[in-house]
Design a protein around this motif. Structure first.
Motif, mmCIF file in Angstrom:
data_model
loop_
_atom_site.group_PDB
_atom_site.id
_atom_site.type_symbol
_atom_site.label_atom_id
_atom_site.label_comp_id
_atom_site.label_asym_id
_atom_site.label_seq_id
_atom_site.Cartn_x
_atom_site.Cartn_y
_atom_site.Cartn_z
ATOM 1 N N ILE A 1 0.727 -1.235 -0.251
ATOM 2 C CA ILE A 1 -0.064 0.323 -0.045
ATOM 3 C C ILE A 1 0.767 1.406 -0.125
ATOM 4 C CG2 ILE A 1 -1.620 1.201 1.272
ATOM 5 C CD1 ILE A 1 -2.391 -1.346 2.563
ATOM 6 N N ARG A 2 0.675 1.995 -0.672
ATOM 7 C CA ARG A 2 1.413 3.379 -1.346
ATOM 8 C C ARG A 2 1.103 5.000 -0.341
ATOM 9 N NH1 ARG A 2 5.773 4.910 -5.963
ATOM 10 N NH2 ARG A 2 6.175 2.652 -5.590
ATOM 11 N N GLU A 3 0.916 5.032 0.192
ATOM 12 C CA GLU A 3 0.804 6.528 1.092
ATOM 13 C C GLU A 3 1.743 7.218 1.506
ATOM 14 O OE1 GLU A 3 -1.941 4.641 4.854
ATOM 15 O OE2 GLU A 3 -0.304 4.201 5.755
ATOM 16 N N ASN A 4 1.467 8.544 1.719
ATOM 17 C CA ASN A 4 2.044 9.594 2.521
ATOM 18 C C ASN A 4 2.144 9.536 3.582
ATOM 19 O OD1 ASN A 4 3.170 10.444 0.120
ATOM 20 N ND2 ASN A 4 1.722 11.733 -0.552
ATOM 21 N N ARG A 5 2.734 9.204 4.435
ATOM 22 C CA ARG A 5 2.660 9.701 6.167
ATOM 23 C C ARG A 5 3.134 11.309 6.852
ATOM 24 N NH1 ARG A 5 0.390 5.463 7.513
ATOM 25 N NH2 ARG A 5 1.066 5.871 10.200
ATOM 26 N N LYS B 1 1.510 9.182 11.289
ATOM 27 C CA LYS B 1 -0.066 9.107 10.887
ATOM 28 C C LYS B 1 0.310 9.557 9.335
ATOM 29 C CE LYS B 1 -0.205 14.370 11.350
ATOM 30 N NZ LYS B 1 -1.096 15.042 12.726
ATOM 31 N N PRO B 2 -1.175 9.120 8.704
ATOM 32 C CA PRO B 2 -1.421 8.853 6.718
ATOM 33 C C PRO B 2 -1.311 10.861 7.287
ATOM 34 C CG PRO B 2 -3.409 7.639 7.887
ATOM 35 C CD PRO B 2 -2.190 7.957 9.324
ATOM 36 N N SER B 3 -0.653 11.218 5.729
ATOM 37 C CA SER B 3 -1.110 12.971 5.904
ATOM 38 C C SER B 3 -2.462 12.357 4.281
ATOM 39 C CB SER B 3 -0.044 12.767 3.898
ATOM 40 O OG SER B 3 0.624 13.898 4.082
ATOM 41 N N ALA B 4 -2.923 14.005 4.460
ATOM 42 C CA ALA B 4 -4.659 13.920 4.148
ATOM 43 C C ALA B 4 -3.899 14.104 2.318
ATOM 44 C CB ALA B 4 -4.717 15.497 4.735
ATOM 45 N N SER B 5 -2.640 14.655 1.940
ATOM 46 C CA SER B 5 -2.218 14.828 1.110
ATOM 47 C C SER B 5 -1.742 14.077 -0.297
ATOM 48 C CB SER B 5 -0.621 16.124 1.046
ATOM 49 O OG SER B 5 -0.431 16.082 -0.714
ATOM 50 N N ASP C 1 -0.730 14.170 -2.907
ATOM 51 C CA ASP C 1 0.699 13.963 -3.994
ATOM 52 C C ASP C 1 1.930 13.974 -3.117
ATOM 53 O OD1 ASP C 1 -1.025 15.749 -5.662
ATOM 54 O OD2 ASP C 1 -0.491 17.039 -4.419
ATOM 55 N N ARG C 2 2.720 13.270 -3.788
ATOM 56 C CA ARG C 2 4.240 12.228 -3.405
ATOM 57 C C ARG C 2 5.427 13.930 -3.180
ATOM 58 N NH1 ARG C 2 6.765 8.715 -7.070
ATOM 59 N NH2 ARG C 2 8.099 9.130 -5.473
ATOM 60 N N PRO C 3 5.920 14.528 -2.155
ATOM 61 C CA PRO C 3 6.827 14.861 -1.779
ATOM 62 C C PRO C 3 7.871 14.807 -2.929
ATOM 63 C CG PRO C 3 6.965 13.757 -0.359
ATOM 64 C CD PRO C 3 5.727 12.742 -0.798
ATOM 65 N N ARG C 4 8.598 16.040 -3.424
ATOM 66 C CA ARG C 4 9.417 16.284 -4.328
ATOM 67 C C ARG C 4 10.065 17.433 -3.963
ATOM 68 N NH1 ARG C 4 9.080 12.199 -7.422
ATOM 69 N NH2 ARG C 4 7.029 12.080 -8.759
#
Length: 121
Positions: free
Chosen positions: A65-69, A95-99, A101-104
Motif C-alpha cells: 500500500i502506497r501512502e504518504n505519512r 500518521k497518514p497524510s491528507a495530501s 501528492d508525493r513530496p518532491r
C-alpha cells in the motif's frame, strides 16, 4: 665443528615424536568437533514437512500500500519553561497524510547533502 654443535644438529627422534603427537591431537579435536555438532543437530526440532510450510492467503498475494505519512507534532514548551529532555518525549509516531501528492525536491537539487545542487534558495 665441536661435538656439542654436532649433537644439536643431529636429527632427533624426540622432535618427530612431538610432531606425531601434535598431529594426533589436531585430528582428535576435529573428530570431537564433528561428534559434538552431530549431537547438537540431533537435539534440534525436525525440519518442517511440505504440508507444514507457509501457505498463500485465500485472497491471493498481498500487495503493498502506497501512502504518504507525516510525523506527529513535537510538543511546544511554554514560554519561560524548561526544554523537554529526550526521556520526556514519547516515541514519535507517524500518521497518514491528507495530501496524496508525493513530496518532491526543489528543481535543480538532488535532495541529498552534497548533491551538487544550489538547494532551496
Amino acid at each position: 665443528m665441536t661435538t656439542a654443535s654436532a649433537q644439536l644438529a643431529a636429527p632427533s627422534g624426540l622432535l618427530s615424536l612431538m610432531l606425531f603427537v601434535v598431529g594426533i591431537a589436531v585430528i582428535a579435536l576435529l573428530a570431537g568437533g564433528f561428534w559434538m555438532g552431530s549431537r547438537i543437530k540431533q537435539r534440534e526440532s525436525p525440519r518442517p514437512r511440505p504440508e507444514e510450510q507457509p501457505q498463500m492467503p485465500p485472497g491471493g498475494p498481498v500487495h503493498e500500500i502506497r501512502e504518504n505519512r507525516e510525523p506527529d507534532e513535537v510538543p511546544v514548551t511554554p514560554k519561560g519553561g524548561r526544554p523537554l529532555t529526550p526521556y520526556e518525549l514519547s516515541n514519535m509516531q507517524t500518521k497518514p497524510s491528507a495530501s496524496k501528492d508525493r513530496p518532491r525536491w526543489s528543481k535543480g537539487s538532488s535532495g541529498s547533502f552534497g548533491g551538487g545542487g544550489l538547494g532551496a534558495h
